[in-house]
Design a protein around this motif. Structure first.
Motif, PDB file in Angstrom:
ATOM      1  N   ALA A 186     -14.671 -51.268 -26.128  1.00 23.83           N
ATOM      2  CA  ALA A 186     -16.094 -50.933 -26.178  1.00 23.83           C
ATOM      3  C   ALA A 186     -16.410 -50.177 -27.465  1.00 23.83           C
ATOM      4  O   ALA A 186     -15.656 -49.299 -27.880  1.00 23.83           O
ATOM      5  CB  ALA A 186     -16.482 -50.084 -24.969  1.00 23.83           C
ATOM      6  N   GLN A 187     -17.538 -50.515 -28.083  1.00 19.97           N
ATOM      7  CA  GLN A 187     -17.897 -49.858 -29.347  1.00 19.97           C
ATOM      8  C   GLN A 187     -18.613 -48.534 -29.112  1.00 19.97           C
ATOM      9  O   GLN A 187     -18.609 -47.654 -29.983  1.00 19.97           O
ATOM     10  CB  GLN A 187     -18.791 -50.767 -30.185  1.00 19.97           C
ATOM     11  N   ALA A 188     -19.221 -48.367 -27.934  1.00 17.48           N
ATOM     12  CA  ALA A 188     -19.926 -47.119 -27.639  1.00 17.48           C
ATOM     13  C   ALA A 188     -20.079 -46.950 -26.139  1.00 17.48           C
ATOM     14  O   ALA A 188     -20.155 -47.929 -25.384  1.00 17.48           O
ATOM     15  CB  ALA A 188     -21.301 -47.098 -28.302  1.00 17.48           C
ATOM     16  N   LEU A 189     -20.130 -45.687 -25.721  1.00 22.30           N
ATOM     17  CA  LEU A 189     -20.430 -45.317 -24.341  1.00 22.30           C
ATOM     18  C   LEU A 189     -21.711 -44.514 -24.338  1.00 22.30           C
ATOM     19  O   LEU A 189     -21.826 -43.523 -25.070  1.00 22.30           O
ATOM     20  CB  LEU A 189     -19.312 -44.455 -23.745  1.00 22.30           C
ATOM     21  N   TRP A 190     -22.673 -44.937 -23.530  1.00 17.27           N
ATOM     22  CA  TRP A 190     -23.894 -44.167 -23.356  1.00 17.27           C
ATOM     23  C   TRP A 190     -23.809 -43.492 -21.989  1.00 17.27           C
ATOM     24  O   TRP A 190     -23.871 -44.169 -20.958  1.00 17.27           O
ATOM     25  CB  TRP A 190     -25.126 -45.065 -23.403  1.00 17.27           C
TER      26      TRP A 190
ATOM     27  N   ARG B  65     -30.861 -50.282 -20.068  1.00 19.56           N
ATOM     28  CA  ARG B  65     -30.247 -51.598 -20.276  1.00 19.56           C
ATOM     29  C   ARG B  65     -31.297 -52.592 -20.759  1.00 19.56           C
ATOM     30  O   ARG B  65     -32.154 -53.032 -20.009  1.00 19.56           O
ATOM     31  CB  ARG B  65     -29.636 -52.095 -18.972  1.00 19.56           C
TER      32      ARG B  65
ATOM     33  N   GLU C 217     -26.300 -54.600 -22.681  1.00 15.06           N
ATOM     34  CA  GLU C 217     -25.354 -53.520 -22.399  1.00 15.06           C
ATOM     35  C   GLU C 217     -24.768 -53.706 -20.991  1.00 15.06           C
ATOM     36  O   GLU C 217     -25.409 -54.277 -20.101  1.00 15.06           O
ATOM     37  CB  GLU C 217     -26.041 -52.152 -22.479  1.00 15.06           C
TER      38      GLU C 217
ATOM     39  N   ARG D 263     -18.744 -54.334 -27.141  1.00 15.12           N
ATOM     40  CA  ARG D 263     -19.798 -54.127 -26.149  1.00 15.12           C
ATOM     41  C   ARG D 263     -20.183 -52.651 -26.043  1.00 15.12           C
ATOM     42  O   ARG D 263     -19.393 -51.762 -26.364  1.00 15.12           O
ATOM     43  CB  ARG D 263     -19.342 -54.627 -24.767  1.00 15.12           C
ATOM     44  N   THR D 264     -21.389 -52.412 -25.585  1.00 10.90           N
ATOM     45  CA  THR D 264     -21.859 -51.066 -25.272  1.00 10.90           C
ATOM     46  C   THR D 264     -21.890 -50.901 -23.764  1.00 10.90           C
ATOM     47  O   THR D 264     -22.380 -51.776 -23.051  1.00 10.90           O
ATOM     48  CB  THR D 264     -23.266 -50.829 -25.856  1.00 10.90           C
TER      49      THR D 264
ATOM     50  N   ILE E 203     -23.077 -48.459 -20.563  1.00  8.97           N
ATOM     51  CA  ILE E 203     -23.900 -47.347 -20.083  1.00  8.97           C
ATOM     52  C   ILE E 203     -23.262 -46.847 -18.791  1.00  8.97           C
ATOM     53  O   ILE E 203     -23.114 -47.599 -17.835  1.00  8.97           O
ATOM     54  CB  ILE E 203     -25.354 -47.786 -19.840  1.00  8.97           C
TER      55      ILE E 203
ATOM     56  N   VAL F 205     -24.513 -40.593 -26.640  1.00  7.14           N
ATOM     57  CA  VAL F 205     -23.724 -41.680 -27.214  1.00  7.14           C
ATOM     58  C   VAL F 205     -22.353 -41.167 -27.645  1.00  7.14           C
ATOM     59  O   VAL F 205     -22.248 -40.298 -28.516  1.00  7.14           O
ATOM     60  CB  VAL F 205     -24.449 -42.331 -28.409  1.00  7.14           C
TER      61      VAL F 205
ATOM     62  N   ALA G 267     -18.302 -42.317 -28.847  1.00  2.00           N
ATOM     63  CA  ALA G 267     -17.487 -43.411 -29.403  1.00  2.00           C
ATOM     64  C   ALA G 267     -16.153 -42.823 -29.854  1.00  2.00           C
ATOM     65  O   ALA G 267     -15.973 -41.601 -29.907  1.00  2.00           O
ATOM     66  CB  ALA G 267     -18.189 -44.076 -30.569  1.00  2.00           C
TER      67      ALA G 267
END
Length: 233
Positions: A40-44, A56, A60, A91-92, A94, A231, A233
């Motif tokens: 995953a490229q980022a976690l929200w 969303r 996401e 993917r991002t 949430i 956010v 990462a």
């Protein structure tokens, strides 16, 4: 002087900190680590499910739990075992959970640097925290307003490693955590209410997964706020 504190719960009035490590070992911060391991490229991180659903918009993925189980319409629950075998490159995600993501939002109000820590990434989290500041606080998410044995144990493991980096313990919270850290991880985690609740839902294997020390070098770090999301990462 380098100092480490442990906050057993995310209370309303937390003191400011240079660096804060947020711990919800069963399971939010363990799962967050595995999301990054899975690509995953980022976690929200959101404080509730409604905020996660509202954010969303562009493909996401939604992850979270209610009573330990995956909410209706979500792509993932809150299981690090499930995430470990996922393919999430680029993917991002949430992520919203009962305790852990709320604790991250609390930490973001008082700390200059916020990172997510668990047993899975404990050695790497300690190294990053030691580089980023001389005042490190470890915030335990707890379980629905009660102190969590599992989180306090993990805080002790982190604090013990920080002591080896030249940090001094401050306060009774860190002393309690250090005392617990003398015990073996898996039996202690299995005795926690968080673990017992998972066993009742047939998810006991997640506890053994969360008890692994140093499985990952990924340390989710807060980069920015996006609406109601933090956010990482």
């Amino acid at each position: 002087m380098k100092r480490v504190r442990v906050h057993p719960l995310p209370l309303a009035a937390l003191p400011e900190a240079e660096v804060m490590l947020v711990v919800d070992v069963i399971r939010a911060t363990s799962t967050a680590v595995m999301f990054l391991e899975a690509g995953a490229q980022a976690l929200w991180l959101t404080a509730n499910l409604e905020a996660a659903r509202a954010l969303r918009r562009n493909g996401e993925l939604l992850a979270g739990e209610v009573g330990g189980l995956r909410p209706e319409g979500f792509d993932f629950g809150n299981s690090p075992r499930e995430v470990a075998v996922a393919e999430l490159w680029g993917r991002t995600v949430i992520h919203a959970t009962t305790n852990g993501t709320k604790a991250a939002h609390k930490a973001a109000q008082v700390a200059r640097e916020v990172m997510l820590a668990s047993l899975l990434n404990a050695p790497a989290a300690v190294q990053q925290a030691a580089r980023l500041g001389d005042e490190v606080a470890i915030l335990c998410a707890g379980k629905e307003g009660q102190v969590g044995l599992d989180d306090l144990y993990t805080a002790g493991v982190l604090a013990q490693a920080l002591l080896a980096e030249g940090f001094e313990p401050v306060g009774d919270g860190v002393q309690m955590a250090l005392h617990l850290a003398q015990k073996p991880a898996r039996p202690l985690l299995e005795a926690s209410e968080a673990a017992l609740a998972l066993v009742r839902e047939g998810l006991g294997e997640d506890v053994a997964f969360c008890a692994q020390l140093g499985l990952s070098e990924r340390v989710p770090r807060l980069l920015e706020r996006r609406g109601e999301a933090l956010v990482f990462a």
